[in-house]
Design a protein around this motif. Sequence first.
Motif, short mmCIF file in Angstrom:
data_model
loop_
_atom_site.label_atom_id
_atom_site.label_comp_id
_atom_site.label_asym_id
_atom_site.label_seq_id
_atom_site.Cartn_x
_atom_site.Cartn_y
_atom_site.Cartn_z
N ARG A 168 -43.50 8.84 23.91
CA ARG A 168 -44.23 8.41 22.72
C ARG A 168 -43.47 8.80 21.45
NH1 ARG A 168 -48.58 10.96 25.65
NH2 ARG A 168 -50.10 9.44 26.43
N GLY A 169 -43.88 8.16 20.35
CA GLY A 169 -43.47 8.59 19.02
C GLY A 169 -41.98 8.71 18.82
N ALA A 170 -41.57 9.87 18.29
CA ALA A 170 -40.17 10.07 17.93
C ALA A 170 -39.25 10.00 19.14
CB ALA A 170 -40.02 11.43 17.23
N VAL A 171 -39.72 10.51 20.27
CA VAL A 171 -38.86 10.56 21.46
C VAL A 171 -38.51 9.16 21.95
CG1 VAL A 171 -38.68 11.33 23.85
CG2 VAL A 171 -39.68 12.84 22.14
N ILE A 172 -39.51 8.28 22.01
CA ILE A 172 -39.21 6.93 22.49
C ILE A 172 -38.38 6.16 21.46
CG2 ILE A 172 -41.36 5.91 21.66
CD1 ILE A 172 -39.27 4.98 24.80
N ARG A 173 -38.54 6.48 20.18
CA ARG A 173 -37.70 5.81 19.18
C ARG A 173 -36.23 6.22 19.34
NH1 ARG A 173 -39.35 5.34 13.04
NH2 ARG A 173 -37.46 4.05 13.20
N VAL A 174 -35.99 7.47 19.64
CA VAL A 174 -34.62 7.92 19.88
C VAL A 174 -34.07 7.29 21.16
CG1 VAL A 174 -33.13 9.92 20.32
CG2 VAL A 174 -34.97 10.08 18.64
N HIS A 175 -34.91 7.20 22.19
CA HIS A 175 -34.53 6.56 23.45
C HIS A 175 -34.11 5.12 23.19
CE1 HIS A 175 -35.22 4.70 27.44
NE2 HIS A 175 -34.99 5.90 27.95
N ARG A 176 -34.93 4.39 22.42
CA ARG A 176 -34.63 2.99 22.13
C ARG A 176 -33.39 2.87 21.25
NH1 ARG A 176 -37.08 0.15 18.02
NH2 ARG A 176 -38.84 1.59 18.00
N ALA A 177 -33.24 3.79 20.31
CA ALA A 177 -32.05 3.77 19.45
C ALA A 177 -30.78 3.97 20.27
CB ALA A 177 -32.17 4.86 18.38
N LEU A 178 -30.84 4.85 21.26
CA LEU A 178 -29.68 5.09 22.11
C LEU A 178 -29.25 3.83 22.85
CD1 LEU A 178 -30.55 8.60 23.59
CD2 LEU A 178 -28.45 8.03 22.36
N SER A 179 -30.21 3.12 23.42
CA SER A 179 -29.85 1.91 24.17
C SER A 179 -29.27 0.85 23.25
CB SER A 179 -31.07 1.36 24.92
OG SER A 179 -32.11 1.01 24.03
N GLN A 180 -29.83 0.72 22.04
CA GLN A 180 -29.31 -0.27 21.10
C GLN A 180 -27.91 0.12 20.62
OE1 GLN A 180 -31.18 -3.20 20.17
NE2 GLN A 180 -29.04 -3.69 19.73
N PHE A 181 -27.72 1.41 20.35
CA PHE A 181 -26.40 1.90 19.94
C PHE A 181 -25.36 1.65 21.03
CE2 PHE A 181 -23.75 5.72 20.80
CZ PHE A 181 -22.74 5.46 19.87
N MET A 182 -25.71 1.91 22.28
CA MET A 182 -24.78 1.68 23.38
C MET A 182 -24.41 0.21 23.47
SD MET A 182 -26.51 4.02 26.37
CE MET A 182 -26.94 5.74 26.07
N LEU A 183 -25.42 -0.65 23.46
CA LEU A 183 -25.14 -2.09 23.55
C LEU A 183 -24.26 -2.56 22.39
CD1 LEU A 183 -28.53 -3.73 24.60
CD2 LEU A 183 -26.41 -3.69 25.92
N ASP A 425 -42.90 19.68 14.97
CA ASP A 425 -44.20 19.15 15.33
C ASP A 425 -44.11 17.79 16.00
OD1 ASP A 425 -43.44 17.58 13.21
OD2 ASP A 425 -45.18 18.04 11.93
N GLY A 426 -42.86 17.32 16.27
CA GLY A 426 -42.66 16.08 16.98
C GLY A 426 -42.56 14.83 16.11
N ILE A 427 -42.55 15.01 14.80
CA ILE A 427 -42.47 13.87 13.87
C ILE A 427 -41.01 13.59 13.52
CG2 ILE A 427 -43.18 12.96 11.63
CD1 ILE A 427 -45.44 13.36 13.66
N LEU A 428 -40.65 12.30 13.47
CA LEU A 428 -39.30 11.90 13.08
C LEU A 428 -39.18 11.99 11.56
CD1 LEU A 428 -36.76 10.80 14.59
CD2 LEU A 428 -37.58 8.51 14.01
#
Length: 429
Positions: A168-183, A425-428
């Motif tokens: 959720r939240g910041a963690v999934i945004r970083v996860h998605r950013a990683l995949s986009q950056f790799m591609l 606190d888990g916020i980006l």
Amino acid sequence: MHDIRLIRENPAAFDAALSRRGLNGMSSGLLALDEARRAKILAAETAQADQNRASKEVGAAKARGDDAEFERLRALVAEKKAEIATLTTEADAEDAKLRDALMRIPNLPLAAVPDGADEDDNVEIHRWGTPRDFNFAPKEHFDIAGVKPGMDFETAAKLSGSRFVVLRGAVIRVHRALSQFMLDTHITEHGLTETWTPVLVKEEAMYGTNQLPKFAEDSYQTTNGWWLVPTSEVTLTNTVAGDIIDETALPIRMTAHTQCFRSEAGSAGKDTSGMLRQHQFEKVEMVTICAPDTALDEQERMRRCAEAILEKLGIPYRTIVLCTGDMGFGAQRTFDLEAWLPGQNRYREISSVSTCGQFQARRMNARYRPAGGKPEFVATLNGSGLAVGRCLIAVLENGQQADGSVDLPAVLHPYLGGKTRIAADGILV
């Protein structure tokens, strides 16, 4: 898959290569199956010749009024026809036995691959970056304060059981950013063609990239016969199955970001905490289809593509060449990239880059036509560029701070709207 003709021509060399993988005396059983198959084929061909000869003589017997000979020959033709059908069925059965046996035997290691029994015998060939010197005891990814709100294993267990996670939240945004950056990196800098493929495939696709028949328990099958891909290596490589490609179209270099599914059979008790080993995960895969004489250069190129991702992220890593006892079923040679995980105080695999030679191409009947020549089997290569979840772990653990926040790599900031860190606190922010 192996070429039975090459085994027939040099069984000693075949056995010597497989003995490096701990398999001994494999050629004798294969050659026995081959001999039985060839004997049935020869018998069917002989019966066919007898039928053809009798068929020609039937007309002559009829013309000269020799009714007895006519009836004898007509009965012989019918007998040979039935014999041919039986022998053909038996030959097909022997051929299926041989093909199944060949499908279950791993690829032959290249001479340069180090001998060894297991991962302890792998050889490090490259190292990049220096592990950070923490002034506090670094935590594993799931214990970092800023990560905990976005990494939910309890809800995932309620939904699906163990080895799943809800992000959720910041963690999934970083996860998605990683995949986009790799591609984006693979497409714009490494010249790979982005490809989107299904995650459900026919059985023959799994056979083509050697997940079947030997490793059926490692993957998931639906009730109507589809298989969930363990990696998009399956789909990307099988895009050329059954094709004859013009040499000028090679190499074909592809990348895809997909969901992947693995049963993790045999991994009970391994990496049960966190999201290092999951049943469902995402990966950016790289696949190359090329002429066999360029495969080793292509493997080095693919390796550098994977290493570049880690370097841009600032993740210390090492590259190892797998020994014969640790190498995957379809590989001739494999490079593993291992990222430094400070929470575990060790390097962990984040990418495998393998050349398979013509092993998979024979299974898929994937060929190319050299200029002025006859069709030959292509070579295939595959590599992670990278496993997204494992890369997320590496980013979180290497970027963690004493207060529980996480500093994120600069290359990800544009993908996060300029945000640079996950607060405690888990916020980006």
